[in-house]
Design an enzyme around this catalytic site. Structure first.
Site, mmCIF file in Angstrom:
data_model
loop_
_atom_site.group_PDB
_atom_site.id
_atom_site.type_symbol
_atom_site.label_atom_id
_atom_site.label_comp_id
_atom_site.label_asym_id
_atom_site.label_seq_id
_atom_site.Cartn_x
_atom_site.Cartn_y
_atom_site.Cartn_z
ATOM 1 N N SER A 54 0.809 -1.228 0.000
ATOM 2 C CA SER A 54 0.000 0.000 0.000
ATOM 3 C C SER A 54 0.839 1.274 0.000
ATOM 4 O O SER A 54 0.319 2.347 -0.271
ATOM 5 C CB SER A 54 -0.966 0.005 1.180
ATOM 6 O OG SER A 54 -0.280 0.305 2.368
ATOM 7 N N LYS A 96 1.342 4.678 7.040
ATOM 8 C CA LYS A 96 0.554 5.473 6.083
ATOM 9 C C LYS A 96 1.065 6.905 6.057
ATOM 10 O O LYS A 96 1.806 7.331 6.940
ATOM 11 C CB LYS A 96 -0.934 5.488 6.500
ATOM 12 C CG LYS A 96 -1.583 4.122 6.605
ATOM 13 C CD LYS A 96 -1.900 3.543 5.249
ATOM 14 C CE LYS A 96 -2.416 2.113 5.399
ATOM 15 N NZ LYS A 96 -2.550 1.430 4.138
#
Lengths: 173, 167
Positions: A54, A96
């Site tokens: 991701s 993230k």
């Protein structure tokens, strides 16, 4: 005849290499080194292994990195920071990038992140993206965290609003 | 080496051994619950080549961690919403899962236990990591277990998924 009876016999070379000339100080050095490593790698710099795609292309799958736990002691996280967000503990964390700050309204339109109605410039995002996400306003202690790999389908990409208390630190490298 | 250094080392080692022994002989409720939940994670793991009897035995082992009136509410992205009420339904679901999956690995991390002041009930929050065998993808999900002490054993009477990080 003058002899020095107090002189220590010279230790063998392997003993010198393994435990040094004075074993008690070697022991002290080992204990100190272990203590310092323990403090550094549990309280200050957390070693992590990236698992997943991701954060491509910025961070590759199976890469190793460090999380600076002291990064946000004196300041709040900023937009663009790559952070580690904990679950119930720090053994499993999500890595993230912060794109939305507390109180801001975040949306995705035509694959672009839109903050308070303005398109966010994101040079770290490579590849095509077609995400659509309705505007949502963050609470006073919430940060909007998302990965850099926007080529993934929206449904398969885990992004979230993280409370400040869940942000462990800033990814170092 | 000086005598006092050796004495200090011996005292520290003995103190460490004493603490370790005390924890082993008289574990706290938190330790007992963590151990039981890790055993539950082990019981939830299975491989595809297990025999029918082993499958049934392992499915029954899962039920031994729960009260007869256990309630389980699972809402896992990609797997939908599931509710299990009672130990009989749990046994049925556990056996069914083993029959159509090729194998599964479950691990629990960061188990945070809060025991109630009466020492008879507790809440355990943890992060579960689950993966299908021979598949490099995995799921991470926060879970909350509510336990109560029944005849000296900590049993789960409620389990649910927790969505602390939501889009």
């Amino acid at each position: 005849m003058d002899t020095n009876v107090n002189a220590l016999p010279s230790p063998s070379w392997w003993r010198m290499v393994m435990i040094g000339r004075r074993p008690e100080w070697t022991l002290v050095r080992i204990v100190l080194l272990v203590a310092v490593c323990w403090v550094v790698f549990t309280r200050i710099l957390l070693p992590i292994r990236v698992d997943g795609t991701s954060m491509l292309p910025t961070y590759k799958d199976h890469g190793v990195n460090l999380v600076n736990r002291l990064a946000y002691r004196r300041r709040d996280p900023e937009r663009g920071d790559v952070v580690a967000v904990r679950t119930t503990g720090v053994h499993i964390m999500f890595m993230k990038r912060i794109i939305g700050l507390p109180g801001e309204t975040v949306a995705f339109h035509n694959g672009h992140a839109v903050i308070d109605g303005k398109v966010l410039s994101e040079p770290y995002v490579k590849g095509p993206c077609d995400w659509e996400w309705a505007p949502e306003t963050l609470k006073p202690d919430e940060y909007f965290c998302v990965g850099d790999n926007r080529s993934m389908a929206l449904a398969g990409h885990f992004f979230f609003k993280a409370p400040r208390s869940r942000i462990v630190g800033k990814v170092l490298l | 080496m000086k005598k006092w250094v050796w004495r200090l080392v011996v005292v520290m080692v003995l103190a460490g051994l004493g603490c370790w022994g005390w924890r082993v002989l008289f574990p706290s409720p938190e330790q007992v619950i963590r151990k039981r939940l890790n055993h539950l994670a082990n019981a939830a793991c299975f491989s595809g080549n297990e025999g029918a009897l082993v499958k049934v035995a392992k499915a029954q082992a899962i039920t031994s961690f729960c009260t007869p009136d256990v309630e389980i509410t699972l809402d896992i992205p990609g797997y939908g919403h599931h509710e299990i009420n009672g130990i009989a339904e749990l046994l049925q679901q556990a056996a069914a899962a083993r029959s159509y999956r090729e194998g599964c690995n479950v691990q629990f991390f960061d188990i945070v236990v809060n025991v109630a002041p009466d020492q008879n009930s507790a809440i355990a929050d943890l992060t579960a990591k689950g993966s299908v065998l021979n598949d490099k993808d995995f799921n991470v999900q926060e879970l909350r277990f509510k336990l109560r002490k029944v005849e000296g054993k900590w049993l789960i009477y409620h389990a649910e998924t927790v969505h602390a990080l939501t889009p």
